[in-house]
Each structure stands twice: as structure tokens, then as C-alpha cells.
Design an enzyme around this catalytic site. Structure first.
Site, PDB file in Angstrom:
ATOM      1  N   ARG A  39      16.545  39.177  48.106  1.00 15.80           N
ATOM      2  CA  ARG A  39      16.966  37.836  48.513  1.00 15.80           C
ATOM      3  C   ARG A  39      16.049  37.192  49.548  1.00 15.80           C
ATOM      4  O   ARG A  39      16.017  35.985  49.683  1.00 15.80           O
ATOM      5  CB  ARG A  39      18.408  37.889  49.019  1.00 15.80           C
ATOM      6  N   ARG A  49      24.999  41.576  49.367  1.00 17.04           N
ATOM      7  CA  ARG A  49      24.341  41.605  50.678  1.00 17.04           C
ATOM      8  C   ARG A  49      24.574  42.862  51.501  1.00 17.04           C
ATOM      9  O   ARG A  49      23.830  43.126  52.439  1.00 17.04           O
ATOM     10  CB  ARG A  49      24.761  40.377  51.489  1.00 17.04           C
ATOM     11  N   TYR A  66      35.901  24.118  41.983  1.00 18.47           N
ATOM     12  CA  TYR A  66      34.567  23.891  42.570  1.00 18.47           C
ATOM     13  C   TYR A  66      33.985  22.558  42.108  1.00 18.47           C
ATOM     14  O   TYR A  66      33.359  21.832  42.886  1.00 18.47           O
ATOM     15  CB  TYR A  66      33.609  25.030  42.199  1.00 18.47           C
TER      16      TYR A  66
HETATM   17  O1  CP3 Z   1      30.054  41.591  41.129  1.00 15.57           O
HETATM   18  C1  CP3 Z   1      28.806  41.530  41.097  1.00 15.57           C
HETATM   19  O2  CP3 Z   1      28.094  42.401  41.652  1.00 15.57           O
HETATM   20  C2  CP3 Z   1      28.152  40.450  40.293  1.00 15.57           C
HETATM   21  C3  CP3 Z   1      27.783  39.295  41.015  1.00 15.57           C
HETATM   22  C4  CP3 Z   1      28.699  38.139  41.303  1.00 15.57           C
HETATM   23  C5  CP3 Z   1      28.256  37.083  42.125  1.00 15.57           C
HETATM   24  N1  CP3 Z   1      29.194  36.089  42.089  1.00 15.57           N
HETATM   25  C6  CP3 Z   1      26.968  37.008  42.852  1.00 15.57           C
HETATM   26  C7  CP3 Z   1      26.960  36.272  44.116  1.00 15.57           C
HETATM   27  C8  CP3 Z   1      29.968  37.805  40.818  1.00 15.57           C
HETATM   28  C9  CP3 Z   1      30.916  38.592  39.946  1.00 15.57           C
HETATM   29  C10 CP3 Z   1      30.258  36.495  41.324  1.00 15.57           C
HETATM   30  C11 CP3 Z   1      31.487  35.746  40.979  1.00 15.57           C
HETATM   31  C12 CP3 Z   1      31.875  34.610  41.818  1.00 15.57           C
HETATM   32  N2  CP3 Z   1      31.079  33.640  42.371  1.00 15.57           N
HETATM   33  C13 CP3 Z   1      33.218  34.284  42.112  1.00 15.57           C
HETATM   34  C14 CP3 Z   1      34.420  35.044  41.609  1.00 15.57           C
HETATM   35  C15 CP3 Z   1      34.643  36.243  42.422  1.00 15.57           C
HETATM   36  C16 CP3 Z   1      35.260  35.975  43.751  1.00 15.57           C
HETATM   37  O3  CP3 Z   1      34.667  36.410  44.738  1.00 15.57           O
HETATM   38  O4  CP3 Z   1      36.333  35.366  43.772  1.00 15.57           O
HETATM   39  C17 CP3 Z   1      33.213  33.118  42.900  1.00 15.57           C
HETATM   40  C18 CP3 Z   1      34.420  32.414  43.476  1.00 15.57           C
HETATM   41  C19 CP3 Z   1      31.860  32.713  43.043  1.00 15.57           C
HETATM   42  C20 CP3 Z   1      31.343  31.506  43.747  1.00 15.57           C
HETATM   43  C21 CP3 Z   1      30.439  31.868  44.841  1.00 15.57           C
HETATM   44  N3  CP3 Z   1      29.162  32.372  44.663  1.00 15.57           N
HETATM   45  C22 CP3 Z   1      30.684  31.794  46.247  1.00 15.57           C
HETATM   46  C23 CP3 Z   1      31.986  31.311  46.866  1.00 15.57           C
HETATM   47  C24 CP3 Z   1      29.524  32.240  46.872  1.00 15.57           C
HETATM   48  C25 CP3 Z   1      29.236  32.292  48.358  1.00 15.57           C
HETATM   49  C26 CP3 Z   1      29.903  33.476  48.884  1.00 15.57           C
HETATM   50  C27 CP3 Z   1      29.360  34.087  50.093  1.00 15.57           C
HETATM   51  O5  CP3 Z   1      29.900  35.140  50.428  1.00 15.57           O
HETATM   52  O6  CP3 Z   1      28.409  33.555  50.696  1.00 15.57           O
HETATM   53  C28 CP3 Z   1      28.596  32.636  45.888  1.00 15.57           C
HETATM   54  C29 CP3 Z   1      27.250  33.197  46.102  1.00 15.57           C
HETATM   55  C30 CP3 Z   1      27.073  34.592  45.577  1.00 15.57           C
HETATM   56  N4  CP3 Z   1      27.232  34.944  44.279  1.00 15.57           N
HETATM   57  C31 CP3 Z   1      26.683  35.740  46.325  1.00 15.57           C
HETATM   58  C32 CP3 Z   1      26.603  36.804  45.403  1.00 15.57           C
HETATM   59  C33 CP3 Z   1      26.180  38.224  45.655  1.00 15.57           C
HETATM   60  C34 CP3 Z   1      26.336  35.775  47.817  1.00 15.57           C
HETATM   61  C35 CP3 Z   1      24.961  35.355  47.726  1.00 15.57           C
HETATM   62  C36 CP3 Z   1      23.839  35.571  48.561  1.00 15.57           C
HETATM   63  O7  CP3 Z   1      23.639  34.735  49.443  1.00 15.57           O
HETATM   64  O8  CP3 Z   1      23.052  36.501  48.259  1.00 15.57           O
END
Ligand code: CP3
Length: 346
Positions: free
Chosen positions: A36, A27, A148
Site C-alpha cells: 500500500r 493493514r 454508499y
Molecule cells: O476480506 C478481505 O481480505 C478482502 C478485502 C475486502 C476489502 N473490502 C478491502 C479493503 C473486502 C471483503 C471488503 C468489503 C467491504 N468494503 C465492505 C464490506 C465488509 C465490511 O467491512 O462491512 C465495505 C463496507 C467496504 C467499503 C469500504 N472499503 C470501507 C468502508 C473502506 C474504508 C475502511 C477503513 O477501514 O479505512 C474500504 C477500504 C478498504 N477495502 C480497505 C481494505 C483492506 C482498507 C484500505 C486501505 O487503506 O488499505
């Protein structure tokens, strides 16, 4: 291809420390937000052309040494039958979380066919990358996935997760075995599609005591890593808040250990031993401070790495949504400036 990252994974000397950032696609980039606005996060993950496009966005803008496929660690839970949704402002929500043995029995043990879109996204991203930098595939590690699946979303104290672990250890191990088998399938698909390294995200494992980690988690991570050894690509194992767990996490057998900023990089490296590469560990919040401060912090980490082969510069956790772009660019420039030429030192 720029192979600094892969060389560092194997602890080979490099002329410059490789750098990439967890959550480097996301983002904080306007071009990500534009996609998005038209597509949900799950659509982006499951539409290979979109996933590949987003994967490339940070590579086009910054001098990064690796790409990471755009996906999410929670996708395998959805394939197993949990209702996954991303709710604006709340994060992931699962409305049918696992609450006991029955829920675990009902989880589907899917194979690689469930992840055809992931293989295709990797292939399309590789084509678009055109050998500029290596592509990293990834998955959640079983503890973090279980948290989760059981809590139904993000959690602060992992109460239900620990309750299941402590009160029904046999059922807990069944759940982790089932999750591990699917993680292996998911990572195998990514590796066979051409991913050049893989990272296991055990983001929340730091909430466990060393004894509980050793008994309830470590054997499962070991089984994943040993099953993937035949793929012949480097494996990174990352968690946060893991200072007290690092020597045990090392036993999982990865090639690279990821550490956050709660431990000094040199102390973390001492804890896991210098026979493994290390990835980290700038506090992502530092990117909200001045150039002077960013420079000071990056230099500190580089000094702790001390030019030893096997350091991959990264943040200690994912980049935050409102991070200024110029700070990302500036931090990458600092890593390049403070890099020591290891090949010259040998
Ligand atoms: O690194 C990268 O660029 C690749 C993309 C990536 C995403 N999720 C996309 C995403 C990776 C590596 C992840 C891993 C992930 N997802 C983890 C492990 C890494 C960490 O941060 O500990 C975890 C715990 C998740 C679970 C998850 N997915 C959460 C808690 C959320 C919400 C977070 C938030 O900030 O709102 C997501 C959604 C998510 N996955 C986003 C992204 C870019 C935010 C999404 C959006 O609304 O566009």
C-alpha cells in the site's frame, strides 16, 4: 485441496471446523502495508497481479481454510459512473452521489466486460493458491451499495437512504434493481473465473426494520441469489446488527448465513433454522484482549455450534487495522483445538 470450508457450506460433516476471517488481507499485516505504500487501494484492486499477491498474504502466514479475493464492494459503483475515492482517515468518498431519480437514470448498467480485471485477479489468485484452499469471491448487497451511492460515503443514520426509500419507493426499487443487475454480472465474472464460493456483504442492512427490509430489500437479494444459483457454488449472505432480520434474511435463499456478535451463535442459528449453514461470530475487538480471553470466547462459540455440521468460524465483522498478528494466529489455533470431530460423532 483442503475442502473443509466448502463441505461446511453444504452442511456436510467435517473433521475440523473451518476458519477464515473477513478482511483477512489488510493493514494489520506489514506485507500489506508495504504494498500500500507503493499503490493506492484502487490500484491494488484493479491490478490482478497485486490483488492476487495480497489475497495470498494471509494464507501464507496463517492456517486459514479459505482465501477471499482482494477487492472492494464499491468497485461496481465506480463502474456505474460514481466517482469513488478512498480518502486516508475518512474511508470511501463519492463526490457525485445519487440524489434523486435523475442520478439513477444516469447510472450505467454495465455488463461483465467492465469487470475483466476481477476475473483475471481470481484466475491469478487461483493459480498462486495452487489448490491449497478454496477462493471466495464477493460483492456488496444492493442495500449496502445504495447506502454508499446515496450518502456519498460511510454513514451513521442512513438518513438520505431511508428518505429516498420511504418517500419515493418506486425510484428506490429502480435503483436497487439496477444495482442488483450489476452485482449479478460482477459475481458471475468471479464465479466463471473459478471462485469456489461467493459472499454477499450487506454490512449495514441491520439499520432497517423487518417490515422495511422485507418490502424494500429482500426481493432484490432474492433475485441476485436465484440468478446465481446456476453457477452451482455456495452463497454466503452476511450483515451486521441483523438479529431482528435473520428469519427474513434467510428467505433470500443463501446456503450460509453470516452473523455478527450481537446475537449468540446458537440463537442466530435457531432464528435462521438448522437447514442452513452459519458463519461467525467472534467480536473482532476480542483479538485485542489476552490469550486467556480469546480462548474463552472462541470456546464459547464452538460450544454453541455444538459440533453440528455447517459451522464456519469467522469474526462477526472485518478484522481491524491494528489487530495483533499473534492474536489472529492464536484464535485460529483455538478453533482447531476446540473443533469437534463431526465425522466421528456420526
Ligand atoms: O476480506 C478481505 O481480505 C478482502 C478485502 C475486502 C476489502 N473490502 C478491502 C479493503 C473486502 C471483503 C471488503 C468489503 C467491504 N468494503 C465492505 C464490506 C465488509 C465490511 O467491512 O462491512 C465495505 C463496507 C467496504 C467499503 C469500504 N472499503 C470501507 C468502508 C473502506 C474504508 C475502511 C477503513 O477501514 O479505512 C474500504 C477500504 C478498504 N477495502 C480497505 C481494505 C483492506 C482498507 C484500505 C486501505 O487503506 O488499505
Amino acid at each position: 485441496m483442503n475442502d473443509l470450508f466448502l463441505k461446511a457450506c453444504h452442511r456436510q460433516p467435517v473433521e475440523r471446523t473451518p476458519v477464515w476471517f473477513m478482511r483477512q488481507a489488510g493493514r494489520y499485516m506489514a506485507e500489506y502495508q508495504a504494498i500500500r505504500r507503493k499503490h493506492s487501494i484502487l490500484d491494488v484492486c484493479k491490478t490482478p497481479a497485486l490483488a492476487a499477491e495480497v489475497t495470498l498474504q494471509p494464507i501464507q502466514r496463517f492456517k486459514l481454510d479459505a482465501a477471499i479475493i482482494f477487492a472492494d464492494i464499491l468497485l461496481p459503483l465506480q463502474a456505474m459512473g460514481l466517482n469513488l475515492e478512498f480518502v486516508e482517515g475518512k474511508g470511501p468518498v463519492i463526490d457525485n452521489p445519487i440524489r434523486g431519480e435523475m442520478g439513477i437514470v444516469e447510472l450505467r448498467a454495465v455488463d461483465g466486460e467492465a469487470f475483466g480485471y476481477a476475473g483475471e485477479a481470481i484466475r491469478q489468485a487461483l493459480e498462486a493458491l495452487d489448490n491449497r484452499v478454496p477462493l471466495i469471491g464477493f460483492a456488496g448487497a444492493p442495500f449496502t451499495l445504495a447506502s454508499y451511492a446515496i450518502e456519498g460515503g460511510s454513514s451513521r443514520d442512513y438518513a438520505r437512504t431511508k428518505q429516498l426509500m420511504f418517500s419515493q419507493p418506486t425510484v428506490w426499487h429502480q435503483l436497487l434493481s439496477k444495482l442488483s443487475a450489476v452485482v449479478i454480472e460482477y459475481l458471475r465474472v468471479q464465479s466463471r473465473a473459478g471462485a469456489q464460493a461467493i459472499q454477499l456483504f450487506d454490512s449495514w442492512v441491520g439499520c432497517l426494520s423487518p417490515a422495511d427490509y422485507e418490502e424494500y430489500v429482500l426481493p432484490h437479494v432474492q433475485s441476485i441469489i436465484s440468478a446465481l444459483r446456476v453457477e452451482g457454488i455456495p452463497i454466503i449472505y452476511f450483515g451486521t446488527g441483523t438479529t431482528g432480520l435473520l428469519p427474513l434474511m434467510r428467505k433470500a435463499g443463501s446456503d450460509v448465513m453470516g452473523v455478527d456478535w450481537r446475537v449468540r451463535l446458537d440463537d442466530g442459528w435457531n432464528l435462521v433454522g438448522h437447514d442452513v449453514a452459519i458463519q461467525g461470530n467472534l467480536d473482532p475487538m476480542v483479538l485485542f484482549s489476552s490469550e486467556k480471553e480469546i480462548e474463552r470466547r472462541v470456546r464459547g462459540i464452538m460450544q454453541q455450534a455444538a459440533g453440528r455440521p455447517g459451522h464456519i468460524f469467522n469474526l462477526g465483522h472485518g478484522i481491524l487495522p491494528t489487530t495483533p498478528l499473534h492474536s489472529v494466529e492464536f484464535a485460529i489455533d483455538c478453533v482447531r483445538r476446540f473443533s469437534q470431530d463431526e465425522s466421528a460423532a456420526i
